[in-house]
Design an enzyme around this catalytic site. Structure first.
Site, PDB file in Angstrom:
ATOM      1  N   CYS A  80     -19.895  65.312-111.914  1.00 37.90           N
ATOM      2  CA  CYS A  80     -19.079  65.566-113.101  1.00 37.90           C
ATOM      3  C   CYS A  80     -18.421  66.949-112.991  1.00 37.90           C
ATOM      4  O   CYS A  80     -17.514  67.122-112.202  1.00 37.90           O
ATOM      5  CB  CYS A  80     -19.906  65.386-114.377  1.00 37.90           C
ATOM      6  SG  CYS A  80     -18.888  65.248-115.871  1.00 37.90           S
ATOM      7  N   HIS A 165     -21.968  60.299-113.701  1.00 41.46           N
ATOM      8  CA  HIS A 165     -23.342  60.801-113.560  1.00 41.46           C
ATOM      9  C   HIS A 165     -24.221  59.755-112.868  1.00 41.46           C
ATOM     10  O   HIS A 165     -24.734  58.854-113.526  1.00 41.46           O
ATOM     11  CB  HIS A 165     -23.928  61.136-114.940  1.00 41.46           C
ATOM     12  CG  HIS A 165     -23.295  62.314-115.570  1.00 41.46           C
ATOM     13  ND1 HIS A 165     -23.748  63.595-115.354  1.00 41.46           N
ATOM     14  CD2 HIS A 165     -22.224  62.424-116.392  1.00 41.46           C
ATOM     15  CE1 HIS A 165     -22.991  64.442-116.026  1.00 41.46           C
ATOM     16  NE2 HIS A 165     -22.056  63.755-116.660  1.00 41.46           N
ATOM     17  N   GLU A 167     -27.153  60.028-111.899  1.00 42.66           N
ATOM     18  CA  GLU A 167     -28.524  60.147-112.429  1.00 42.66           C
ATOM     19  C   GLU A 167     -28.722  59.349-113.714  1.00 42.66           C
ATOM     20  O   GLU A 167     -29.863  59.143-114.140  1.00 42.66           O
ATOM     21  CB  GLU A 167     -28.883  61.627-112.645  1.00 42.66           C
ATOM     22  CG  GLU A 167     -28.185  62.313-113.808  1.00 42.66           C
ATOM     23  CD  GLU A 167     -26.798  62.860-113.521  1.00 42.66           C
ATOM     24  OE1 GLU A 167     -26.352  63.720-114.307  1.00 42.66           O
ATOM     25  OE2 GLU A 167     -26.155  62.425-112.552  1.00 42.66           O
TER      26      GLU A 167
END
Length: 183
Positions: A80, A165, A167
């Protein structure tokens, strides 16, 4: 040697660490302002997290890390904001999006070291800016209706940016992080 996770105070940094734990990847987390040249010399790879707010100190610290990785050949993944600052540091540009993008979206991908054999992936987005122009040494790997450079990579070095993202992106995000963790 471990993965250096540069914490730019993103609310999602704990999720990056949890993913690396699940992958069994050794890591060291350092706040952006605490990263030393010794940390950069001793790490195997670097992940730049997202961020909450824009400020010069964060940008300067991350740009120094990016230049070191670029010049030293250390694998680098910017997530990001991390992708945005890679682009800015190395000669690209970013733009404000018409509206904040938030949630799960589908991204079309080309074959790359982070997305081998995948034509699309499902990812989590949360951003109000996107990379508008890539630096000269970079090529796009994935795009969406929101951002044409959802994933980009250096032509020769192991430097990658994800506008989304990984994650927070479920199995496709874990696959991407697992591949980066092996570089």
């Amino acid at each position: 040697m471990a993965t250096l996770v540069v914490d730019n105070l993103s609310p999602f940094t704990p999720d990056i660490l949890a993913c690396l734990d699940r992958l069994g990847t050794e890591y060291v987390r350092k706040k952006y302002s605490e990263v030393t040249d010794g940390d950069l010399r001793s790490c195997e790879r670097v992940i730049l997290s997202g961020r909450r707010k824009n400020d010069r100190e964060t940008n300067a610290a991350n740009s120094r890390i990016i230049r070191h990785c670029h010049d030293s050949g250390i694998p680098l993944l910017g997530i990001c904001y991390g992708a945005e600052i890679i682009a800015l540091t190395l000669g690209g540009s970013i733009r404000r999006m018409p509206s904040h993008v938030h949630g799960q979206i589908d991204v079309s991908t080309k074959d790359s070291p982070l997305t081998p054999g995948k034509g699309s992936i499902s990812v989590y987005e949360s951003h109000g800016f996107c990379v508008a122009r890539l630096p000269e040494e970079f090529v796009p790997v994935a795009g969406s209706k929101y951002c044409q450079h959802e994933i980009f990579k250096h032509r020769e070095k192991k430097i990658f940016g994800t506008q989304f993202h990984p994650e927070k992106s479920g199995p496709d995000g874990m696959d991407l992080l697992a591949l980066f963790a092996k570089m």
